[in-house]
Write a protein that holds these residues in place. Structure first.
Motif, short mmCIF file in Angstrom:
data_model
loop_
_atom_site.label_atom_id
_atom_site.label_comp_id
_atom_site.label_asym_id
_atom_site.label_seq_id
_atom_site.Cartn_x
_atom_site.Cartn_y
_atom_site.Cartn_z
N VAL A 1 0.72 -1.26 -0.07
CA VAL A 1 0.05 -0.06 -0.14
C VAL A 1 1.14 1.10 -0.10
O VAL A 1 0.50 2.23 -0.73
CB VAL A 1 -0.75 0.00 1.01
CG1 VAL A 1 -1.59 1.43 1.24
CG2 VAL A 1 -2.05 -1.10 1.26
N THR A 2 2.06 1.31 0.96
CA THR A 2 2.92 2.58 0.86
C THR A 2 3.52 2.77 -0.47
O THR A 2 3.59 3.82 -0.85
CB THR A 2 4.02 1.96 1.92
OG1 THR A 2 3.51 1.98 3.16
CG2 THR A 2 5.14 3.45 1.95
N GLN A 3 3.88 1.61 -1.15
CA GLN A 3 4.66 1.74 -2.24
C GLN A 3 3.43 2.40 -3.69
O GLN A 3 4.05 3.05 -4.16
CB GLN A 3 5.30 0.40 -2.92
CG GLN A 3 6.35 0.00 -2.23
CD GLN A 3 6.83 -1.45 -2.27
OE1 GLN A 3 5.90 -2.25 -2.75
NE2 GLN A 3 8.06 -1.54 -2.46
N ARG A 4 2.40 1.90 -3.18
CA ARG A 4 1.44 2.40 -4.40
C ARG A 4 1.05 3.79 -4.19
O ARG A 4 1.06 4.64 -4.93
CB ARG A 4 -0.06 1.34 -4.34
CG ARG A 4 0.39 0.05 -5.11
CD ARG A 4 -0.91 -0.54 -5.25
NE ARG A 4 -2.14 -0.57 -3.86
CZ ARG A 4 -1.91 -1.77 -3.10
NH1 ARG A 4 -1.04 -2.91 -3.29
NH2 ARG A 4 -2.62 -1.82 -2.01
N GLU A 5 0.86 4.21 -2.76
CA GLU A 5 0.53 5.38 -2.61
C GLU A 5 1.86 6.63 -2.96
O GLU A 5 1.64 7.65 -3.30
CB GLU A 5 0.01 5.77 -0.97
CG GLU A 5 -1.07 4.79 -0.70
CD GLU A 5 -1.48 5.28 0.70
OE1 GLU A 5 -0.61 5.47 1.43
OE2 GLU A 5 -2.76 5.07 1.11
N GLN A 6 3.04 5.87 -2.74
CA GLN A 6 4.22 6.71 -2.96
C GLN A 6 4.39 7.06 -4.39
O GLN A 6 4.79 8.39 -4.90
CB GLN A 6 5.51 6.12 -2.44
CG GLN A 6 6.79 6.85 -2.84
CD GLN A 6 6.99 8.05 -2.34
OE1 GLN A 6 6.58 8.25 -1.10
NE2 GLN A 6 7.58 8.93 -2.91
N SER A 7 3.88 5.93 -5.28
CA SER A 7 4.11 6.04 -6.76
C SER A 7 3.10 7.14 -7.07
O SER A 7 3.16 8.13 -8.08
CB SER A 7 3.49 4.75 -7.35
OG SER A 7 3.63 4.84 -8.70
N MET A 8 1.67 7.19 -6.47
CA MET A 8 0.67 8.24 -6.76
C MET A 8 1.19 9.52 -6.66
O MET A 8 0.88 10.62 -7.39
CB MET A 8 -0.85 7.92 -6.03
CG MET A 8 -1.26 6.73 -6.66
SD MET A 8 -2.56 5.83 -5.50
CE MET A 8 -3.70 7.50 -5.53
N VAL A 9 1.79 9.73 -5.40
CA VAL A 9 2.33 10.97 -5.08
C VAL A 9 3.36 11.49 -6.16
O VAL A 9 3.23 12.54 -6.54
CB VAL A 9 3.05 11.12 -3.68
CG1 VAL A 9 3.63 12.16 -3.43
CG2 VAL A 9 1.79 10.89 -2.68
N LEU A 10 4.39 10.69 -6.39
CA LEU A 10 5.30 10.84 -7.35
C LEU A 10 5.03 11.25 -8.59
O LEU A 10 5.12 12.15 -9.13
CB LEU A 10 6.23 9.55 -7.60
CG LEU A 10 7.26 9.48 -6.65
CD1 LEU A 10 7.96 8.18 -6.79
CD2 LEU A 10 8.34 10.59 -6.57
N ASN A 11 3.80 10.54 -9.36
CA ASN A 11 3.16 11.00 -10.51
C ASN A 11 2.56 12.55 -10.20
O ASN A 11 2.61 13.38 -11.28
CB ASN A 11 2.12 10.06 -11.23
CG ASN A 11 2.83 8.80 -11.32
OD1 ASN A 11 3.80 8.50 -11.78
ND2 ASN A 11 2.02 7.67 -11.17
N ASP A 12 1.76 12.58 -9.51
CA ASP A 12 1.00 13.96 -9.11
C ASP A 12 2.07 15.06 -9.09
O ASP A 12 1.83 16.17 -9.91
CB ASP A 12 0.17 13.76 -7.93
CG ASP A 12 -0.99 13.00 -7.99
OD1 ASP A 12 -1.10 12.75 -9.01
OD2 ASP A 12 -1.37 12.80 -6.99
N VAL A 13 3.17 14.62 -8.32
CA VAL A 13 4.15 15.76 -7.99
C VAL A 13 4.92 16.15 -9.58
O VAL A 13 5.11 17.32 -9.99
CB VAL A 13 5.14 15.63 -6.98
CG1 VAL A 13 6.25 16.66 -7.17
CG2 VAL A 13 4.47 15.80 -5.65
#
Length: 274
Positions: free
Chosen positions: A11-23
Motif C-alpha cells: 500500500v505504501t509503495q502504491r501511494e508513493q507512486s501516486m504522489v510521485l506521479n502527481d508531483v
C-alpha cells in the motif's frame, strides 16, 4: 484464468507512486510554461491572503465546527501569519481577540480550547503566542503569569516530563509547550526544568529522530518539539545531534518535500517541522 501479472507492491509503495506521479505532473506543467507565467504561479497574493486571514479571525463557517476545541490555535495561526506578512489588525478586532482569549483563560491558570473548556498545554501555548503576536498594552497584561505558572506546575510529572492536561498524556509535545510558555513569560525555574532534559533524551531513537515518548517511533513533529525544548533549556548538546541531522536529511523525499516518519508520504507540514 490468466495469471495476474500487474505489479501490486505494498500500500505504501502504491501511494508513493501516486504522489510521485502527481508531483511530476505539476513540475512538468511549471517547466513548460513561459517564464512570466512561472513568476505568476509562484507569486504570493498578499492582498487576498490578508483579506482571507481577517475574515477567518472574525468568523468561520460551519465546516470549522470540528475545531471548536482549537480556537486559540486559529487565533495564533492567523495573527502569526499577519505578522509574517508585516500586517496588523485594527484596534477593534485586536480588542475583540484579546477579550475572546481572556474568556478562554481558566480561573486556575492556563487556557482552554474555548470559553469554559479545560486548560490544555497546547492551547495555552497557542493563546500566549497569539497575545504576544498582538503585543501592546492590553494583550500582554491579559496573561495571568502567576496562574499560568501554577498550571504548569500542576502539569509537571515526576518523570520530569509534562502532561498535556489534567490526567492527560505525557509526551515531548507537552515538554516543549510547557517550557516554551514558561520561557517566553519569564517564569521558567528549576522546579519546571527538573529532569525535562533526561525525559527528552530518553525519547531519541536509534534512527536519530525523537519520538513522542520512550520506545515510540521517531517523528518530525516530536523531533522539532524535543530539539526546541532542549535548546530552550540549554541542553541540546546532550542529544546525538549528528544522528538527528542525518535522520532529518533522509526524511526529504525525491519530490523535494519531507515525510514525518520513515517510509511515509511527504506532507507540506513537515517542511516546517523537519
Amino acid at each position: 484464468m490468466e495469471p495476474d501479472t500487474e505489479p501490486r507492491g505494498t500500500v505504501t509503495q502504491r501511494e508513493q507512486s501516486m504522489v510521485l506521479n502527481d508531483v511530476n505532473m505539476l513540475y512538468h506543467i511549471y517547466a513548460t510554461v513561459p517564464p512570466i507565467a512561472q513568476t505568476l504561479m509562484m507569486e504570493l497574493q498578499r492582498k487576498n491572503h490578508v483579506e482571507y486571514l481577517l475574515r477567518g479571525l472574525q468568523q468561520l463557517g460551519p465546516s470549522f465546527c470540528s475545531l471548536d476545541a482549537n480556537r486559540p490555535w486559529i487565533c495564533y495561526w492567523i495573527l502569526h501569519s499577519m505578522a509574517l506578512l508585516g500586517e496588523f489588525v485594527d484596534a477593534d478586532l485586536e480588542d475583540r481577540t484579546i477579550e475572546f482569549l481572556s474568556r478562554c483563560q481558566d480561573p486556575n491558570g492556563g487556557y482552554g480550547g474555548g470559553p469554559g473548556q479545560m486548560p490544555h498545554l497546547a492551547t495555552t501555548y497557542a493563546a500566549v503566542n497569539a497575545l504576544i503576536s498582538l503585543g501592546g498594552e492590553k494583550s500582554l497584561p491579559s496573561i495571568n503569569r502567576s496562574k499560568v505558572y501554577t498550571f504548569l506546575k500542576c502539569m509537571k510529572d515526576p518523570s520530569g516530563a509534562f502532561r498535556m492536561h489534567d490526567a492527560g498524556e505525557i509526551d515531548v509535545r507537552a515538554c516543549y509547550t510547557a517550557i516554551s510558555v514558561a520561557s517566553i513569560l519569564n517564569i521558567l525555574d528549576d522546579e519546571l526544568l527538573q529532569n525535562v532534559g533526561n525525559y527528552i533524551l530518553s525519547c531519541q531513537t536509534y534512527e536519530g529522530g525523537i519520538a513522542g515518548e520512550p520506545g515510540s517511533e521517531a517523528h518530525g513533529g516530536y523531533t522539532f518539539c524535543g530539539l526546541a525544548a532542549m535548546i530552550l533549556i540549554n541542553e541540546a548538546d546532550r542529544l546525538d545531534l549528528a544522528a538527528l541531522i542525518g535522520w532529518v536529511v533522509f526524511r526529504q523525499g525525491v519530490e523535494g518535500g519531507f515525510q514525518g516518519r520513515t517510509n511515509k508520504l511527504v506532507d507540506g507540514c513537515y517542511s516546517f517541522w523537519q
